[in-house]
Design an enzyme around this catalytic site. Structure first.
Site, PDB file in Angstrom:
ATOM      1  N   HIS A  82      43.016 -57.680  -5.818  1.00  0.00           N
ATOM      2  CA  HIS A  82      43.226 -58.391  -4.712  1.00  0.00           C
ATOM      3  C   HIS A  82      42.920 -57.905  -3.315  1.00  0.00           C
ATOM      4  O   HIS A  82      43.766 -56.909  -3.123  1.00  0.00           O
ATOM      5  CB  HIS A  82      44.692 -58.933  -4.784  1.00  0.00           C
ATOM      6  CG  HIS A  82      45.178 -60.114  -4.018  1.00  0.00           C
ATOM      7  ND1 HIS A  82      44.218 -60.532  -2.781  1.00  0.00           N
ATOM      8  CD2 HIS A  82      45.961 -61.035  -3.747  1.00  0.00           C
ATOM      9  CE1 HIS A  82      44.875 -61.596  -2.227  1.00  0.00           C
ATOM     10  NE2 HIS A  82      45.974 -61.642  -2.506  1.00  0.00           N
ATOM     11  N   HIS A 108      41.824 -68.480  -5.947  1.00  0.00           N
ATOM     12  CA  HIS A 108      42.507 -67.377  -5.388  1.00  0.00           C
ATOM     13  C   HIS A 108      42.889 -66.313  -6.485  1.00  0.00           C
ATOM     14  O   HIS A 108      42.594 -65.213  -6.236  1.00  0.00           O
ATOM     15  CB  HIS A 108      43.549 -68.038  -4.474  1.00  0.00           C
ATOM     16  CG  HIS A 108      44.189 -66.873  -3.475  1.00  0.00           C
ATOM     17  ND1 HIS A 108      43.353 -66.064  -2.711  1.00  0.00           N
ATOM     18  CD2 HIS A 108      45.676 -66.338  -3.475  1.00  0.00           C
ATOM     19  CE1 HIS A 108      44.422 -65.257  -2.110  1.00  0.00           C
ATOM     20  NE2 HIS A 108      45.526 -65.391  -2.610  1.00  0.00           N
ATOM     21  N   CYS A 110      46.748 -63.122   3.076  1.00  0.00           N
ATOM     22  CA  CYS A 110      45.683 -63.288   2.218  1.00  0.00           C
ATOM     23  C   CYS A 110      44.477 -64.406   2.339  1.00  0.00           C
ATOM     24  O   CYS A 110      43.495 -64.528   1.891  1.00  0.00           O
ATOM     25  CB  CYS A 110      46.041 -63.546   0.826  1.00  0.00           C
ATOM     26  SG  CYS A 110      47.220 -61.779   0.407  1.00  0.00           S
TER      27      CYS A 110
END
Lengths: 268, 398
Positions: free
Chosen positions: B327, B293, B163
């Site tokens: 996400h 995040h 990620c």
């Protein structure tokens, strides 16, 4: 800027470590494909070692070799991990599980499927919090990793490049051929190590036909070089073994004539 | 001389839609555009799907690259005149001077997932020799496709660190420019919906049952989204005159702790944030906004809150866009960069869609809904599996 090679490590068929590889590449003993020594998993707890995927096993083995050769502690050493195809054994298992009517993926196989799994295990094994970058440029991955490592190195900023690939499982064999496992690591620094050492100067440039590598003299080593993207490092390892000034280039792709061009020299 | 890097052009395609205008409108709306997806075992989850990819056709010469991930690449590159801007840069800088660094986590693995489900695979248990593994599934596929579609000939590579991938792509691109290898770099990130990540996060029990609620008291996981975004990065003194967005610094670190769980003291995240601040030469109180995040999982959000507090960023307005678009995994970095840029353009401090009540234990300043405010300095956080962290420092020099 000049970059110094403070140490290196290798693991491939008939090339169990840098010392043995040096003897083969110097022609002191003939190359024989005696299979690949199982990689040594060092620094992990028993539980982590059990879960550790193939990619990380190869990276840990050659990475520790290169650090030892350089006499470095892993703390603070930035790492670059280059692999063309990552772990297709895991992709195969995951895709098989996803093709079943009752889908259940293994959590461990899922988190080990990320391309940076080896980088993650390297951090766990060494406790190094230094930046770690995992990349791919398909069969140009070794040169891409070397480029990333060379642009990372700076005074006081050491870098360890680890490149690895290994054969795909049966389901991928026709679609992706990697002939044999191979892993290599280079410990790179801008600060001149004590004593005699190898150094690199480099540029990204049009690859002059004059420095295009003709191939390894030994046919089996040449097959290994062509058959695994990480083994594209073999001409560099040969130069390091012979301690011979040489210029090498890695064209970025078959249809691209620019690439990384490296001149290897030796300081007394 | 301005030694920082300028982003002269950027574009983003997410579940909000294609291009900057759709994403600007989505960000201003404060709404979530996640939809429901039902897994094979009946579990419901939220996904952020990009509409319209079914109709994208690749050029004939690149037909072997056809897969959802590369369609998303092309769909995004051709928005906002981005591909034309790269073509103009090729004319002035030369194709060899322009590199490509893309971040992805799963690239086009959905092509292999589909092939494994085909009757042909059931019969032979092998992929056929003409299966386009290199052009679809392989990690480098999206980078190779990008450079061929754009006709650039500088170094091309794909960063794949889960990620943090496309945030770290900016750091790699900055090194290519600083070393003189490239005069400019097409930096980007792309990840598309696939069963490997949907069922993988499900296996880890990290999918939210309903909508993800980043930093929320009742958060229970992530919703997966897909996105592609790109930026043209180059030296500010060379072509940053009319482009106010700057990459001031990147902070990179490793947790060196666990494959999926963040360090309980957030030591890797702290190091990345501190590295970005130090690289930019900023004191924490001079930062105007943090694009979190903010995934919506219990441990990740707690570690991020702790990191912000530890580094001295607790009072800085912060928000997550993952409740709105999901996400986007390897594309999370480029999403953060472009959303921060849009917020800077619009004088907007964005809110956190879906989250109603922030975790009362947290000490950072979460914005639930958007408010007006000028942003000249922003941080974009990304933290990935394998303990890979990257924080980007962005400046707006209007």
């Amino acid at each position: 800027m000049t970059t110094y090679i403070a140490g290196w490590g290798v693991l491939g068929p008939g090339l169990p470590d840098a010392r043995a590889a040096r003897a083969v590449l110097l022609g002191e003993r003939p190359y024989r494909d005696e299979g690949v020594r199982p990689p040594v998993v060092e620094g992990l707890s028993a539980n982590e070692a059990r879960r550790c995927p193939t990619s990380a096993r190869y990276a840990l083995d050659v990475g520790w070799q290169a650090l030892r050769d350089a006499g470095w502690d892993p703390a603070g050493v930035v790492t670059v991990l280059a692999s063309a195809s990552g772990d297709l054994e895991i992709a195969d298992k995951n895709c098989q599980a996803l093709a079943r009517s009752e889908i259940a993926l293994s959590p461990t196989l899922f988190h080990n499927s990320v391309h940076n799994a080896a980088g993650g295990y390297w951090g766990i094994a060494t406790a190094s919090q230094a930046s770690t970058t995992s990349l791919s440029a398909y069969d140009a991955s070794f040169a891409a990793g070397l480029l990333e490592a060379l642009t990372t190195v700076a005074p006081g900023r050491r870098c360890l490049l680890m490149a690895y690939d290994f054969p795909a499982p049966a389901a991928f064999a026709a679609a992706r051929r990697i002939s044999a496992p191979f892993a290599v690591a280079l410990a790179l620094t801008a600060d001149r190590p004590a004593g005699p050492c190898a150094s690199l100067s480099w540029q990204w440039t049009r690859c002059d036909q004059a420095v295009v590598f003709a191939g390894m003299t030994d046919a089996a080593l040449e097959a290994l070089r062509v058959g695994n993207s990480a083994a594209r490092s073999l001409p560099l390892l040969q130069g390091l073994s012979e301690r011979r000034a040489t210029t090498l280039s890695w064209a970025d792709a078959a249809d691209m004539d620019w690439g990384l061009c490296v001149t290897l020299s030796f300081a007394p | 001389m301005d030694s920082r890097l300028a982003m002269t052009r950027y574009t983003l395609t997410t579940a909000f839609g294609r291009g900057l205008s759709a994403n600007r409108a989505g960000l201003l709306s404060g709404r979530s555009v996640l939809s429901r997806h039902i897994l094979a075992d009946g579990t419901g989850c939220a996904v952020g799907r990009v509409a319209g990819l079914e109709g994208v056709g690749l050029p004939g010469a690149l037909a072997r690259y056809d897969c959802r991930n590369n369609r998303l690449v092309q769909y995004a590159l051709e928005a906002d005149g981005f591909a034309s801007a790269v073509a103009a840069a090729v004319r002035t800088l030369g194709a060899e001077g322009i590199g490509v660094v893309i971040g992805t986590s799963t690239s086009g693995i959905a092509a292999t997932e589909a092939a494994y489900r085909s009757p042909r695979f059931a019969e032979h248990s092998v992929l056929p020799a003409d299966f386009p593994y290199r052009e679809t599934h392989n990690v480098f596929s999206c980078g190779d496709f990008t450079r061929r579609l754009l006709g650039v000939r500088g170094p091309a590579l794909v960063v794949s660190t889960a990620c943090s991938s496309s945030a770290k792509a900016f750091a790699t691109a900055a090194r290519l420019i600083a070393s003189g290898v490239c005069r400019a770099v097409v930096v980007g990130g792309v990840d598309s919906l696939c069963d490997t990540t949907l069922y993988g996060f499900h296996a880890l029990n990290l999918l939210a049952r309903g909508d993800p609620r980043p930093f929320g008291a009742d958060r229970d996981g992530i919703g997966i989204g897909e996105a592609a975004g790109f930026a043209l990065l180059g030296p500010a003194d060379l072509f940053g005159k009319d482009a106010p967005l700057r990459l001031a610094a990147a902070g990179e670190s490793a947790d060196a702790y666990h494959m999926t769980a963040p360090h309980p003291e957030a030591r890797g995240a702290v190091m990345a944030l501190a590295g970005a601040l130090a690289g930019a030469g900023w004191r924490p109180e001079t930062v105007d906004y943090v694009h979190l995040h903010g995934t919506g999982t219990a441990h990740n959000d707690a570690a991020e809150d702790l990191a912000l507090t530890t580094v001295g960023l607790a009072a800085v307005p912060a928000s997550s866009t993952k409740g709105a678009i999901g996400h986007t995994l390897g594309a999370a970095g480029i999403c953060g960069v472009v959303f921060a840029a849009l917020a800077m353009e619009e004088n907007l401090l964005p809110g956190t869609a879906n989250t109603r009540v922030p975790d009362p234990r947290f000490r950072s300043r979460l914005l639930l809904s958007g408010e007006s405010g000028s942003i000249r300095r922003a941080l974009v956080n990304t933290f990935g599996f394998g303990g890979s962290n990257c924080c980007l420092a962005l400046a707006w020099d209007a």
